[in-house]
Design an enzyme around this catalytic site. Structure first.
Site, PDB file in Angstrom:
ATOM      1  N   GLY A 303      -3.998   1.645  -5.433  1.00 23.04           N
ATOM      2  CA  GLY A 303      -4.430   1.849  -6.682  1.00 23.04           C
ATOM      3  C   GLY A 303      -5.299   0.762  -7.243  1.00 23.04           C
ATOM      4  O   GLY A 303      -6.062   0.027  -6.514  1.00 23.04           O
ATOM      5  N   SER A 304      -5.500   0.442  -8.408  1.00 23.58           N
ATOM      6  CA  SER A 304      -6.545  -0.185  -9.185  1.00 23.58           C
ATOM      7  C   SER A 304      -6.384  -1.558  -8.935  1.00 23.58           C
ATOM      8  O   SER A 304      -7.377  -2.583  -9.276  1.00 23.58           O
ATOM      9  CB  SER A 304      -6.548  -0.068 -10.719  1.00 23.58           C
ATOM     10  OG  SER A 304      -6.709   1.018 -10.876  1.00 23.58           O
ATOM     11  N   VAL A 305      -5.346  -2.256  -8.163  1.00 22.93           N
ATOM     12  CA  VAL A 305      -5.399  -3.828  -7.771  1.00 22.93           C
ATOM     13  C   VAL A 305      -6.518  -3.535  -6.813  1.00 22.93           C
ATOM     14  O   VAL A 305      -7.215  -4.944  -6.792  1.00 22.93           O
ATOM     15  CB  VAL A 305      -4.246  -4.005  -6.959  1.00 22.93           C
ATOM     16  CG1 VAL A 305      -3.993  -5.339  -6.406  1.00 22.93           C
ATOM     17  CG2 VAL A 305      -2.989  -3.750  -7.866  1.00 22.93           C
TER      18      VAL A 305
END
Length: 581
Positions: A303-305
């Site tokens: 995801g957004s990591v």
């Protein structure tokens, strides 16, 4: 006719005697230690048939934490009793007095014994050093006070350390030149398997008593102690694990009921694994029922990591600076976003985790160089040879860990599809990276761009504690991000926590100042008709003087459950308390 039959019978008898002699020579002279394709050690098996034995130490090398404390076993001073005692007169009252029990308790245990016993079983009475001296001073045959090794019911960092098992065929396949493979344990998973050659036992330490066919004494009440002749072996592996921090983070994982996922704590200065928590935990009675996997070394949807990679690449390539604005009222497809943030720059985009910004930047990066995202994932220490690797004795490119390969795209066709690129830029689609890689990326940024291989062990040691081989800190090969980019990323990641619009203000109440990045990844899985997500937070602390990188991931949870911020905060606070005891 009769004469022919006699000759034939004589020939058959001679052949039979020769065959029998050959078989006896095979058993007693030529293959005494490696009989048949199963490599059976006939000497050991014959000894086992006519003795009663109590293993004091299996002889396999052990894993130690970074301070030299045992991880896989504990030592206890225990009382050992041999069953022939019930047939003879002996001063049971004296032994009972020393260990503070009644003689009847000891006699009852002996009556039930079919072989030598540790008094009290696995939860044996712990004798003091003084009690040991008193018991052994009595010099009673069949009564011994010894220091015995017991396997820990719970091994800290159990998935990282790994599992052992008995497999004679596999033993001889790995080590064809070794003959002592009877009941020899070998490493099956994790570091137990990787370091197996140095850990395998040459000989057990045991008390041994010769008996006849019905269990009676063969040579009188004479018990012998057998131990390896070489005091330097077996070897031990000193790991990078801090047992107190490991146990503290395991407690956090269990407190928040992480059913799948875990925590990984990395020492930034040396890129060493300080704690590795993976859930589900290992089930000792059935280790392969699901708890044997170490999810900290498995490639997962981030995801957004992953936006950290896109931002660092765009900064390093000069595609973006703080003056450039992005329309964060729109999603990656140009439609109204669920959460609208107006026109914001790269710094605020990281703080609020704006999808549109990173979808746009990913498309520009891939247009400039189709492999740029993979290249920068490598420059940040997220992808590539993460584990310490080098030449160790006769091994070339020996690797301390078995880490899953990550990926950004699965085909070149995806690099040409703008929708694929947009979703890739926000850590979705086919992006898969390991928690270990993400922790190493955060450590790389905290160090100003320097990237190192990750260590799980610092040395292989002799029994006396001296080192046979040390694993020095090693840089990862290849290019790295510029110090300027690293400095900017440090500032932006801190903003995720301490800026008014940041996604993780809860973490600003932690006992250390934190910088990091959130992530909520779609998994494509459903349960009860609802979608499941991987929830992440990855970062480092203390912000001003970075010492640790930490990744927390809660896998396969509903969107409104399994919050990651309390898990991360309590883990940081636990480290703070241990550091400031």
């Amino acid at each position: 006719m009769i004469r022919k039959r006699v000759k034939l019978l004589s020939v058959l008898l001679v052949i039979g005697l020769l065959t029998l002699s050959a078989r006896l020579m095979q058993l007693q002279l030529f293959q005494t230690e490696s009989f048949s394709k199963h490599k059976i050690n006939l000497i050991e098996e014959s000894v086992a048939q006519r003795t009663q034995q109590l293993i004091i130490d299996e002889g396999r090398g052990q894993f130690l934490d970074r301070n030299g404390n045992p991880l896989t076993f504990k030592e206890k001073n225990v009382l050992v009793l041999f069953p022939f005692l019930k047939r003879m007169e002996w001063p049971v009252e004296e032994v009972a007095r020393i260990i503070h029990v009644t003689p009847e308790i000891i006699e009852t245990k002996l009556e039930l014994a079919k072989g030598p016993i540790v008094f009290g079983g696995q939860e044996a009475y712990q004798l003091s050093d003084e009690q040991m001296k008193e018991i052994n001073a009595l010099k009673i045959q069949g009564v011994f006070a010894v220091t015995r090794k017991f396997k820990n019911d719970h091994v800290p960092a159990s998935q990282l350390i790994g599992i052992t098992g008995e497999n004679t065929e596999e033993f001889h396949e790995r080590y064809p030149d070794k003959v002592k493979g009877v009941h020899q344990k070998i490493g099956v998973t994790g570091m137990q398997e990787i370091f197996d050659e140095w850990l395998i036992s040459e000989e057990q330490s045991k008390l041994i008593y010769h008996v006849d066919a019905i269990g009676g004494p063969l040579f009188g009440a004479d018990v012998k102690y057998l131990a390896p002749a070489n005091p330097f072996y077996p070897l031990n592996v000193k790991t990078t694990i801090d047992v107190k921090m490991q146990e503290a983070l395991e407690e956090v994982a269990d407190q928040y009921h992480i059913n799948k996922g875990g925590l990984l704590l990395l020492d930034i200065e040396n890129s060493r694994i300080v704690a590795n928590v993976s859930r589900p935990a290992v089930n000792n009675s059935d280790p392969f029922s699901g708890g044997a996997s170490n999810y900290m070394l498995k490639a997962l949807a981030p995801g957004s990591v992953f936006k950290t990679v896109v931002a660092a690449a765009a900064l390093d390539e000069g595609i973006v600076d703080e003056s450039r604005m992005f329309n964060c009222d729109e999603d990656i497809y140009g439609k109204p976003a669920d959460k609208q943030h107006g026109r914001i720059n790269i710094e605020t985009s990281i703080a609020v985790s704006c999808n549109r910004t990173f979808a746009d930047l990913a498309k520009e990066l891939v247009e400039k160089d189709p492999h740029s995202l993979e290249e920068y994932a490598g420059k940040l220490g997220l992808l590539g040879d993460l584990s310490w690797k080098g030449n160790v004795f006769h091994y070339e490119d020996f690797s301390q860990l078995q880490v899953s390969d990550g990926r950004i795209f699965v085909s070149d066709e995806e690099r040409k599809d703008l929708n694929y690129i947009s979703q890739t830029g926000i850590g979705q689609r086919e992006v898969r990276v390991t928690p270990l890689g993400i922790a190493n990326m955060m450590a790389t940024i905290a160090r100003g761009g320097e990237k190192y291989m990750v260590n799980a062990a610092t040395s292989i040691d002799y029994q006396n504690g001296t080192s046979m081989f040390s694993f020095p800190k090693k840089k990862m090969e290849g290019e790295k991000i510029s110090p300027f980019t690293a400095m900017k990323m440090q500032k932006y990641l801190r903003g995720v926590v301490n800026s008014p619009e940041g996604t993780a203000p809860y973490l600003d109440t932690a006992l250390y100042e934190i910088a990091g990045k959130t992530g909520t990844a779609q998994t494509g899985k459903k349960q009860e008709g609802k979608e499941l997500y991987n929830k992440w937070f990855a970062g480092y602390f203390p912000f001003e003087d970075p010492k640790y990188a930490l990744v927390a991931v809660n896998m396969d949870v509903f969107i409104d459950e399994g919050g990651i911020y309390p898990i991360f905060k309590d883990s940081v606070d636990a480290v703070y308390k241990l550091e400031n005891e």
